[in-house]
Each structure stands twice: as structure tokens, then as C-alpha cells.
Design an enzyme around this catalytic site. Structure first.
Site, mmCIF file in Angstrom:
data_model
loop_
_atom_site.group_PDB
_atom_site.id
_atom_site.type_symbol
_atom_site.label_atom_id
_atom_site.label_comp_id
_atom_site.label_asym_id
_atom_site.label_seq_id
_atom_site.Cartn_x
_atom_site.Cartn_y
_atom_site.Cartn_z
ATOM 1 N N LYS A 1 30.908 48.255 34.714
ATOM 2 C CA LYS A 1 30.757 49.655 35.189
ATOM 3 C C LYS A 1 31.730 49.905 36.403
ATOM 4 O O LYS A 1 32.383 51.088 36.251
ATOM 5 C CB LYS A 1 29.092 49.808 35.764
ATOM 6 C CG LYS A 1 28.132 49.395 34.433
ATOM 7 C CD LYS A 1 26.927 49.574 34.867
ATOM 8 C CE LYS A 1 26.178 48.888 36.136
ATOM 9 N NZ LYS A 1 26.175 47.461 35.818
ATOM 10 N N ARG B 1 30.281 38.541 46.471
ATOM 11 C CA ARG B 1 28.903 39.364 46.708
ATOM 12 C C ARG B 1 27.909 38.369 46.791
ATOM 13 O O ARG B 1 27.762 37.344 46.081
ATOM 14 C CB ARG B 1 28.855 40.519 45.470
ATOM 15 C CG ARG B 1 28.797 41.951 46.103
ATOM 16 C CD ARG B 1 28.913 42.893 44.761
ATOM 17 N NE ARG B 1 27.479 43.110 44.354
ATOM 18 C CZ ARG B 1 27.460 43.722 43.364
ATOM 19 N NH1 ARG B 1 28.372 44.643 43.111
ATOM 20 N NH2 ARG B 1 25.981 43.739 42.802
ATOM 21 N N ARG C 1 18.614 39.443 38.253
ATOM 22 C CA ARG C 1 19.128 40.579 37.947
ATOM 23 C C ARG C 1 19.147 40.895 36.519
ATOM 24 O O ARG C 1 19.068 41.971 36.115
ATOM 25 C CB ARG C 1 20.610 40.721 38.710
ATOM 26 C CG ARG C 1 20.623 40.806 39.943
ATOM 27 C CD ARG C 1 21.970 40.611 40.825
ATOM 28 N NE ARG C 1 22.973 41.580 40.206
ATOM 29 C CZ ARG C 1 24.249 41.322 40.633
ATOM 30 N NH1 ARG C 1 24.610 40.183 40.948
ATOM 31 N NH2 ARG C 1 25.289 41.997 40.115
ATOM 32 N N ARG D 1 33.574 36.597 39.845
ATOM 33 C CA ARG D 1 34.022 37.955 40.619
ATOM 34 C C ARG D 1 34.197 37.976 42.257
ATOM 35 O O ARG D 1 33.446 37.272 42.894
ATOM 36 C CB ARG D 1 32.786 39.074 40.425
ATOM 37 C CG ARG D 1 33.182 40.450 41.287
ATOM 38 C CD ARG D 1 32.242 41.458 40.809
ATOM 39 N NE ARG D 1 30.988 41.243 40.922
ATOM 40 C CZ ARG D 1 29.812 41.782 40.914
ATOM 41 N NH1 ARG D 1 30.271 43.378 40.198
ATOM 42 N NH2 ARG D 1 28.521 41.811 41.115
ATOM 43 N N ARG E 1 18.266 53.516 36.910
ATOM 44 C CA ARG E 1 17.998 52.137 36.260
ATOM 45 C C ARG E 1 16.435 52.010 36.046
ATOM 46 O O ARG E 1 16.235 50.962 35.836
ATOM 47 C CB ARG E 1 18.296 51.305 37.724
ATOM 48 C CG ARG E 1 19.387 50.348 37.716
ATOM 49 C CD ARG E 1 19.638 49.910 38.814
ATOM 50 N NE ARG E 1 20.391 48.595 38.816
ATOM 51 C CZ ARG E 1 21.669 48.341 39.086
ATOM 52 N NH1 ARG E 1 22.457 49.353 39.475
ATOM 53 N NH2 ARG E 1 22.209 47.188 39.268
HETATM 54 P P1 AP5 Z 1 32.206 45.044 37.683
HETATM 55 O O1 AP5 Z 1 33.128 45.999 37.102
HETATM 56 O O2 AP5 Z 1 32.067 44.492 39.115
HETATM 57 O O3 AP5 Z 1 30.711 44.934 36.962
HETATM 58 P P2 AP5 Z 1 29.465 45.875 37.303
HETATM 59 O O4 AP5 Z 1 28.850 46.522 36.125
HETATM 60 O O5 AP5 Z 1 29.802 47.046 38.106
HETATM 61 O O6 AP5 Z 1 28.535 44.943 37.952
HETATM 62 P P3 AP5 Z 1 27.723 44.976 39.076
HETATM 63 O O7 AP5 Z 1 27.143 43.661 39.475
HETATM 64 O O8 AP5 Z 1 28.046 45.863 40.187
HETATM 65 O O9 AP5 Z 1 26.442 45.695 38.643
HETATM 66 P P4 AP5 Z 1 25.068 45.582 39.227
HETATM 67 O O10 AP5 Z 1 24.460 46.737 38.464
HETATM 68 O O11 AP5 Z 1 24.210 44.566 38.995
HETATM 69 O O12 AP5 Z 1 25.214 46.028 40.683
HETATM 70 P P5 AP5 Z 1 25.165 47.207 41.740
HETATM 71 O O13 AP5 Z 1 26.170 47.288 42.869
HETATM 72 O O14 AP5 Z 1 24.821 48.622 40.883
HETATM 73 O O15 AP5 Z 1 32.426 43.591 36.940
HETATM 74 C C1 AP5 Z 1 32.237 42.302 36.952
HETATM 75 C C2 AP5 Z 1 33.337 41.193 36.869
HETATM 76 O O16 AP5 Z 1 33.638 41.204 35.267
HETATM 77 C C3 AP5 Z 1 34.538 41.724 37.703
HETATM 78 O O17 AP5 Z 1 35.059 40.255 38.040
HETATM 79 C C4 AP5 Z 1 35.515 42.207 36.677
HETATM 80 O O18 AP5 Z 1 36.794 41.826 37.210
HETATM 81 C C5 AP5 Z 1 34.989 41.484 35.381
HETATM 82 N N1 AP5 Z 1 35.272 42.313 34.340
HETATM 83 C C6 AP5 Z 1 34.975 43.567 33.940
HETATM 84 N N2 AP5 Z 1 35.359 44.163 33.014
HETATM 85 C C7 AP5 Z 1 35.774 42.917 32.218
HETATM 86 C C8 AP5 Z 1 36.192 42.783 30.786
HETATM 87 N N3 AP5 Z 1 36.198 44.275 30.004
HETATM 88 N N4 AP5 Z 1 36.641 41.404 30.647
HETATM 89 C C9 AP5 Z 1 36.769 40.552 31.397
HETATM 90 N N5 AP5 Z 1 35.982 40.783 32.691
HETATM 91 C C10 AP5 Z 1 35.733 41.895 33.231
HETATM 92 O O19 AP5 Z 1 23.753 47.122 42.478
HETATM 93 C C11 AP5 Z 1 23.387 45.801 43.077
HETATM 94 C C12 AP5 Z 1 21.918 45.902 43.441
HETATM 95 O O20 AP5 Z 1 21.751 47.178 44.382
HETATM 96 C C13 AP5 Z 1 20.963 45.819 42.344
HETATM 97 O O21 AP5 Z 1 20.698 44.522 42.201
HETATM 98 C C14 AP5 Z 1 19.521 46.596 43.235
HETATM 99 O O22 AP5 Z 1 18.903 45.705 44.061
HETATM 100 C C15 AP5 Z 1 20.476 47.683 44.016
HETATM 101 N N6 AP5 Z 1 20.526 49.182 43.380
HETATM 102 C C16 AP5 Z 1 21.600 49.854 43.031
HETATM 103 N N7 AP5 Z 1 21.469 51.013 42.389
HETATM 104 C C17 AP5 Z 1 20.006 50.860 42.100
HETATM 105 C C18 AP5 Z 1 19.032 51.791 41.686
HETATM 106 N N8 AP5 Z 1 19.659 52.851 40.941
HETATM 107 N N9 AP5 Z 1 17.666 51.567 41.680
HETATM 108 C C19 AP5 Z 1 17.338 50.447 42.452
HETATM 109 N N10 AP5 Z 1 18.040 49.597 42.806
HETATM 110 C C20 AP5 Z 1 19.419 49.615 42.898
HETATM 111 MG MG MG Z 2 29.270 47.540 40.133
#
Ligand code: AP5
Ligand code: MG
Length: 209
Positions: free
Chosen positions: A13, A153, A164, A122, A88
Site C-alpha cells: 500500500k 520497523r 497483524r 522491509r 481498517r
Molecule cells: P509496503 O509498501 O511497505 O507495504 P504496506 O502495505 O504499506 O505495509 P504496512 O506494513 O505499512 O501496512 P500496515 O497496514 O500493517 O501498516 P501501517 O503503517 O498502516 O511494502 C512492504 C514490503 O514489500 C516493502 O519492503 C516493499 O519494498 C515490498 N514490496 C512492495 N510491493 C512489492 C511487490 N509488488 N513485490 C515485491 N515486494 C514488494 O499500520 C501500522 C500500525 O498502525 C497498525 O498495526 C496499527 O497498530 C496502527 N494503525 C494504522 N492505521 C490504523 C487504523 N486505521 N486503525 C487502527 N490502527 C491503525
Molecule cells: Mg505502509
């Protein structure tokens, strides 16, 4: 245009959001990035969110809805925005529906086994937030965009990633049906390379415009 990127942790994402926002000229709203920035600044909100995030659990709805509403009220969102990691839960989606009209939701689908491999490799820049993978950069600890230090991270360890994923399947995946029923869902296979996934997303957006 108001867009949502849905998908499990590690689906890509954040990676895709950067290119989409640049191409379509809309701001990127990542609740995860906002929360990590609050933690870094040591704010009360960051302090409250940290224990949830470190365990891989969701931060309570009222806190996250407050953050998102605050952000979309900024003038740069007047012509649309891209949500990454929000909503979410069904409660968050309903709150967003009350606030604004969503035009398109794109679900990036990646299987659980691939996610664990992705997240363990990552690396993110401590300074500018750019995202990399060890399969492309090896042991490098220097950000090629800004020269900052690359780190892992705090929530990318195997145990937290498993939690997660469980939280995603229980609380977030019902949003796929929620938006599908509204006729807003576009689906993308997230296992192609980054470029192929980007092209697939852009063709869905262009068909909707
Ligand atoms: P990346 O692009 O970083 O993936 P992502 O989908 O952004 O993954 P996140 O871990 O950031 O998602 P998340 O939803 O768990 O975390 P968030 O920060 O939102 O890609 C991942 C890896 O894959 C990278 O190394 C990249 O290079 C590689 N890659 C990408 N595309 C690829 C491809 N096509 N092929 C191969 N490799 C690829 O949330 C973190 C925490 O915050 C949550 O756990 C929660 O505690 C809190 N939080 C955030 N938002 C909310 C909400 N709305 N409600 C409640 N809690 C929340
Ligand atoms: Mg992300």
C-alpha cells in the site's frame, strides 16, 4: 477523486501510494505514518498508540477516526486524497462515509506466506520514510533518496507480523465485502513486481475517471 488502498500488512500500500499520489496529484494519508510520526515526536497521542502498534493491534477507532478527520479537513485534500491503511474496521468505514464520498477502493491481494517474507526484509528510512526491500538493496543501511539511515520497523518482527495478519483477517478484511456491495471495489493481484502492480492500479483509476 477520493481513493482507498486496502490490503493486508505488507501488501504494498505504502509503496504504491507514493507513485499514485505523484501521478494523480493528490495527498497521501497514511494513518500508520501519522501515528509513527506522533511516536517520534513523543506526543501524548503517540505514547497512547505505541503499545497497540508494537503488539500489532489496532489503535482504538475513536483515536484513528479523529486523526483522519483532522487530516482531510486540511486544504490540500479539497480535490481528493488517497487513504493508505484507513479505514481498517467497519466502524472507521462508516465514519468516513459520513465525512466524505469515496470514489474508488482498490484491494491489493497478497497471500499470508508472501507477506511474512516481505515484511522481514522491509527497510525504511528513519529520515524520509522511503521503503526498500533487502532483496533489492542487500545489507545497505543508507537511503538512496536522502542519505538517511535505513532501519527495520519495530512491528516487522515475525511474532508481531503474525498478529497483524490475524487482526487484518478478523477486523479489516470484512471491508472488502463492505465496499464491493457499494460497487466501489477494484481488485489487484499484488504479487507482480512493483511496476506491474502500479500499472494495474492506474488502469482501474483511469477507467473510473
Ligand atoms: P509496503 O509498501 O511497505 O507495504 P504496506 O502495505 O504499506 O505495509 P504496512 O506494513 O505499512 O501496512 P500496515 O497496514 O500493517 O501498516 P501501517 O503503517 O498502516 O511494502 C512492504 C514490503 O514489500 C516493502 O519492503 C516493499 O519494498 C515490498 N514490496 C512492495 N510491493 C512489492 C511487490 N509488488 N513485490 C515485491 N515486494 C514488494 O499500520 C501500522 C500500525 O498502525 C497498525 O498495526 C496499527 O497498530 C496502527 N494503525 C494504522 N492505521 C490504523 C487504523 N486505521 N486503525 C487502527 N490502527 C491503525
Ligand atoms: Mg505502509
Amino acid at each position: 477523486m477520493n481513493l482507498i488502498l486496502l490490503g493486508p500488512p505488507g501488501a504494498g500500500k505504502g509503496t504504491q501510494a507514493v507513485g499514485i499520489c505523484e501521478k494523480y496529484g493528490i495527498p497521501h494519508i497514511s494513518t500508520g505514518d501519522i501515528l509513527r510520526s506522533e511516536i517520534k515526536q513523543g506526543t501524548e497521542l503517540g505514547l497512547a498508540a505505541k503499545s497497540y502498534m508494537d503488539a500489532g493491534n489496532l489503535v482504538p477507532d475513536d483515536v484513528v477516526i479523529g486523526i483522519a478527520v483532522n487530516r482531510v479537513n486540511q486544504p490540500d485534500c479539497a480535490k481528493g486524497c488517497l487513504f493508505d491503511g484507513f479505514p481498517r474496521t467497519i466502524a472507521q468505514a462508516e465514519a468516513l462515509d459520513e465525512k466524505m464520498k469515496i470514489d474508488l477502493v482498490i484491494n491489493i491481494d497478497v497471500k499470508d506466506d508472501d507477506i511474512v517474507a516481505r515484511l522481514s526484509g522491509r527497510r525504511v528510512c528513519k529520515q524520509c520514510g522511503a521503503t526498500y526491500h533487502t532483496s533489492a538493496i542487500g545489507d545497505s543501511t543508507v537511503c538512496s533518496a536522502c542519505g538517511g539511515e535505513l532501519i527495520q520497523r519495530a512491528d516487522d518482527n515475525a511474532e508481531t507480523v503474525r498478529n497483524r495478519l490475524a487482526v487484518y483477517h478478523q477486523q479489516t478484511s470484512p471491508l472488502i465485502a463492505y465496499y464491493s456491495k457499494k460497487g466501489l471495489l477494484g481488485e489487484v493481484e499484488g504479487n507482480g513486481g512493483i511496476e506491474a502492480v502500479f500499472e494495474a492500479i492506474c488502469s482501474i483509476i483511469d477507467a473510473k475517471k
